[in-house]
Design an enzyme around this catalytic site. Structure first.
Site, short mmCIF file in Angstrom:
data_model
loop_
_atom_site.label_atom_id
_atom_site.label_comp_id
_atom_site.label_asym_id
_atom_site.label_seq_id
_atom_site.Cartn_x
_atom_site.Cartn_y
_atom_site.Cartn_z
CG ASP A 198 37.61 40.46 40.95
OD1 ASP A 198 38.01 40.35 39.78
OD2 ASP A 198 38.37 40.36 41.94
CE LYS A 216 39.31 34.19 44.43
NZ LYS A 216 40.50 34.56 43.61
CG ASN A 217 40.97 37.88 45.37
OD1 ASN A 217 41.27 36.70 45.18
ND2 ASN A 217 40.31 38.60 44.47
NE ARG A 260 40.88 29.49 40.41
CZ ARG A 260 41.64 30.29 39.68
NH1 ARG A 260 41.50 30.32 38.39
NH2 ARG A 260 42.55 31.03 40.24
C1 EPZ Z 1 43.89 40.84 41.70
O1 EPZ Z 1 44.64 40.34 40.59
C2 EPZ Z 1 42.81 39.83 41.99
N1 EPZ Z 1 43.40 38.53 42.31
C3 EPZ Z 1 41.86 39.70 40.81
O2 EPZ Z 1 40.78 38.87 41.22
C4 EPZ Z 1 41.28 41.07 40.46
O3 EPZ Z 1 40.50 40.97 39.30
C5 EPZ Z 1 42.43 42.07 40.25
O4 EPZ Z 1 43.30 42.09 41.41
C6 EPZ Z 1 41.94 43.50 40.02
O5 EPZ Z 1 41.19 43.93 41.12
C7 EPZ Z 1 43.81 38.27 43.56
O6 EPZ Z 1 43.77 39.11 44.44
C8 EPZ Z 1 44.28 36.90 43.83
P1 EPZ Z 1 46.26 43.65 39.18
P2 EPZ Z 1 46.01 41.04 40.19
O7 EPZ Z 1 47.72 43.43 39.21
O8 EPZ Z 1 46.64 41.62 41.40
C9 EPZ Z 1 47.87 45.26 35.00
C10 EPZ Z 1 39.18 37.12 41.00
O9 EPZ Z 1 38.24 36.89 40.20
N2 EPZ Z 1 49.19 44.85 35.48
O10 EPZ Z 1 45.70 44.60 40.19
O11 EPZ Z 1 46.80 40.08 39.39
C11 EPZ Z 1 46.93 44.09 34.81
O12 EPZ Z 1 47.13 43.46 33.55
C12 EPZ Z 1 40.51 37.64 40.52
O13 EPZ Z 1 39.10 36.91 42.21
C13 EPZ Z 1 50.31 45.23 34.76
O14 EPZ Z 1 50.23 45.90 33.74
O15 EPZ Z 1 45.53 42.23 39.29
C14 EPZ Z 1 45.59 44.76 34.95
O16 EPZ Z 1 45.27 45.43 33.76
C15 EPZ Z 1 40.72 37.58 39.07
N3 EPZ Z 1 51.54 44.82 35.22
C16 EPZ Z 1 45.84 45.80 36.04
O17 EPZ Z 1 47.26 46.02 36.03
C17 EPZ Z 1 51.68 44.10 36.37
O18 EPZ Z 1 52.81 43.78 36.73
C18 EPZ Z 1 45.40 45.42 37.44
O19 EPZ Z 1 45.84 44.10 37.73
C19 EPZ Z 1 50.54 43.73 37.09
C20 EPZ Z 1 49.30 44.13 36.63
#
Ligand code: EPZ
Length: 422
Positions: A308, A22-23, A400
Site C-alpha cells: 500500500d 482505515k484497514n 476512500r
Molecule cells: C488488504 O487486502 C488491504 N485491504 C489492502 O489494502 C492491502 O493492499 C492488502 O491487504 C495487502 O496488504 C484492507 O485491509 C481493507 P490479501 P486483502 O488477502 O486482505 C492473494 C488499500 O489500499 N489472495 O492480504 O484483500 C491476493 O490476491 C488496500 O488500503 C489469494 O490468493 O489482501 C494477494 O495476492 C488495497 N486468495 C495476496 O493474497 C485469497 O483468498 C494478499 O492479499 C485472498 C488473497
C-alpha cells in the site's frame, strides 16, 4: 466530481497528525456483528469506506451513531438479516468480511462475490477454504457466496496462499473461529498490525486468542461475546504517505501519532534513500538533505515493505539520482500509476512484477487520472514536486482512504486545492 490541483515546488514543513487506520477500522466495525451488546469504537477515520461499512452494517440490522469526538457506537437491533448485496461489496471489497461473523452468529450468510479490481484478480478462495474447514456449507450461486452452518467447529487451517498470508482472509476466519466450538489453529496467519488490532478488540469482547501478531493463531471458541470499547491504531499507510511527502519535497515533516514500530521496513528504505528519519516522543520525523539515492524495494507481507506504499515510493524514486527496482510481491499487476506518472515525465519501465525506475531531473505538472486509492496518492506526491500545475481527476478514490488530504498537506505548506468540476 472533484479534482485536485497541485502547484509543485514547495518544501513541506511542520507537523501533521495521523488518523486512525482505515484497514483496522473496517474489520473491527464489522466484528461488532458478533455480539448483541453495544460496542464503542474510537479514533475511527472519517472516510468513504467507513461510511460504506456502516451502511452495510445497517442493512444487516446494526444501528450506529457517530459522536463529535469521532467515536462510533454500534448496537444490534435486528439479528435476522444475512445478505450483503452486490452493490455494497462492489464498492468495497472489505465487506466480504461480514461472511465470518454472520456465519458464526446468525448461522447463515449470503454475500456478493467480489470481482477483480484495477490491480488484478483478487480471489477469496482462502477465506472460503478457512470457513469450509470450520464446517460451513458453501456454494457460489448467481454471483453470491451462500454459506450455512448450524454451529462452526474448530479446526486446523493453513491460510497461506501463492502470495503469502491473506490479511482479510485471516480476519474473516478468525472472526468465525472465536464463536466456533472447540479449538482452531490458523497457520500462516497475517501478522499485519491491523490484524493485531482486530484480535485485541475480539479479546476485549471475550474471545480467547493466543499468538496474536504471529503467523500461528490459537483460538479457543466461546459461546458468546460481549460489548467492548476500543481505540483504533494509527494508520501506518497514511503516516508513510506523509513521510514520503516530506521526502519528495526535500522538507522536514513530523507525523504526530505515527508508530515507528509499525514502519520499520519503510523507515529502513527511506534511510537507504538518504533521508533522515527518527522517532520523537509520540511522532516520526523525516527530513531531507541532498539528493534522493536510488534503492531497490520489494513489497512483502508485514513486517516487509507494504504494497500500500509501493505507488508512493515509486513517485519518490522518480526523482532519485539513479536507477531503482521496485518489485511487487503481493499484487504483481498493481502498477497502473506508472503510465500516469509517465505523463508527468517519469521514466519507468515495467518488467514482469518489477518497475525499473530511472530517476529524472524533474517532473512536470500535467492532467492525470486517479485509478485507485494509493495510485492517486502517488500522483498527489508527484504533483508536489513537479514544475507547474498537476490536475488530478477522479479524486473520489483518494477520499476512500485519506481524510481531507488537501487541507492537511496545505497545513504543511503545500499549494494544493480541491475544485468541484461541473
Ligand atoms: C488488504 O487486502 C488491504 N485491504 C489492502 O489494502 C492491502 O493492499 C492488502 O491487504 C495487502 O496488504 C484492507 O485491509 C481493507 P490479501 P486483502 O488477502 O486482505 C492473494 C488499500 O489500499 N489472495 O492480504 O484483500 C491476493 O490476491 C488496500 O488500503 C489469494 O490468493 O489482501 C494477494 O495476492 C488495497 N486468495 C495476496 O493474497 C485469497 O483468498 C494478499 O492479499 C485472498 C488473497
Amino acid at each position: 466530481m472533484d479534482k485536485i490541483l497541485v502547484e509543485g515546488g514547495f518544501p513541506l514543513r511542520g507537523t501533521v497528525e495521523v488518523n486512525g487506520s482505515k484497514n483496522a477500522a473496517l474489520p473491527i466495525l464489522i466484528s461488532t456483528l458478533l455480539t448483541d451488546q453495544r460496542c464503542t469504537i474510537r479514533n475511527v477515520p472519517n472516510l468513504r469506506d467507513v461510511d460504506s461499512t456502516l451502511s452495510i452494517l445497517e442493512e444487516l440490522g446494526m444501528r450506529s451513531e457517530r459522536s463529535a469526538d469521532g467515536a462510533i457506537e454500534i448496537t444490534e437491533e435486528d439479528r435476522s438479516p444475512y445478505t450483503a448485496p452486490y452493490d455494497h461489496v462492489r464498492r468495497m471489497r472489505a465487506s466480504v468480511c461480514v461472511l465470518g461473523p454472520l456465519l458464526a452468529r446468525r448461522g447463515k450468510a449470503k454475500v456478493s462475490l467480489p470481482g477483480g479490481c484495477v490491480f488484478g484478480v483478487r480471489p477469496i478462495d482462502l477465506h472460503l477454504k478457512g470457513l469450509r474447514a470450520l464446517g460451513a456449507q458453501i456454494r457460489i450461486h448467481h454471483g453470491y457466496v451462500e454459506a450455512e452452518a448450524r454451529r462452526l467447529r474448530g479446526a486446523t487451517i493453513y491460510l497461506g496462499g501463492p502470495f503469502g498470508s491473506s490479511v482479510l482472509g485471516t480476519a474473516n476466519v478468525m472472526m468465525a473461529a472465536v464463536l466456533a466450538e472447540g479449538r482452531t489453529l490458523i497457520e500462516s496467519a497475517a501478522c499485519e498490525p491491523e490484524i493485531v488490532d482486530l484480535a485485541e478488540f475480539l479479546v476485549k469482547m471475550g474471545a480467547r486468542i493466543r499468538g496474536i501478531g504471529t503467523p500461528r493463531l490459537e483460538i479457543e471458541g466461546v459461546r458468546e461475546l460481549g460489548g467492548a470499547e476500543h481505540s483504533i491504531i494509527p494508520d501506518r499507510i497514511e503516516a508513510g504517505t506523509f513521510l514520503i511527502a516530506g521526502a519528495i519535497t526535500r522538507g522536514d515533516v513530523v507525523v504526530k501519532g505515527a508508530r515507528i514500530d509499525h514502519l520499520t521496513a519503510v523507515a529502513d528504505v527511506l534511510h537507504s534513500a538518504g533521508l533522515y528519519i527518527s522517532a520523537e516522543n509520540d511522532a516520526v520525523r523525516i527530513h531531507a538533505n541532498g539528493k534522493i539515492q536510488p534503492v531497490d524495494v520489494t513489497t512483502l507481507p508485514y513486517p516487509g515493505f507494504p504494497t500500500d506504499l509501493q505507488a508512493q515510493m515509486i513517485a519518490l524514486l522518480c526523482c532519485a539520482d539513479g536507477i531503482s527496482v521496485v518489485t511487487e510481491k503481493i499484487y504483481p499487476d498493481r502498477f497502473i500509476h506508472i503510465s500516469e506518472l509517465g505523463r508527468m515525465g517519469a521514466n519507468i519501465r515495467k518488467e514482469g512484477p518489477s518497475a525499473i525506475v530511472i530517476g529524472v531531473r524533474e517532473l512536470s505538472g500535467a492532467p492525470v487520472m486517479a485509478s485507485d486509492l494509493r495510485a492517486s496518492a502517488s500522483l498527489v506526491l508527484a504533483g508536489l514536486i513537479a514544475t507547474g500545475e498537476t490536475e488530478i481527476h477522479r479524486v473520489y478514490h483518494i477520499d476512500r482512504g485519506y481524510e481531507k488530504i488537501e487541507d492537511r498537506l496545505q497545513s504543511l505548506g503545500a499549494k494544493i486545492q480541491r475544485v468541484t468540476e461541473e
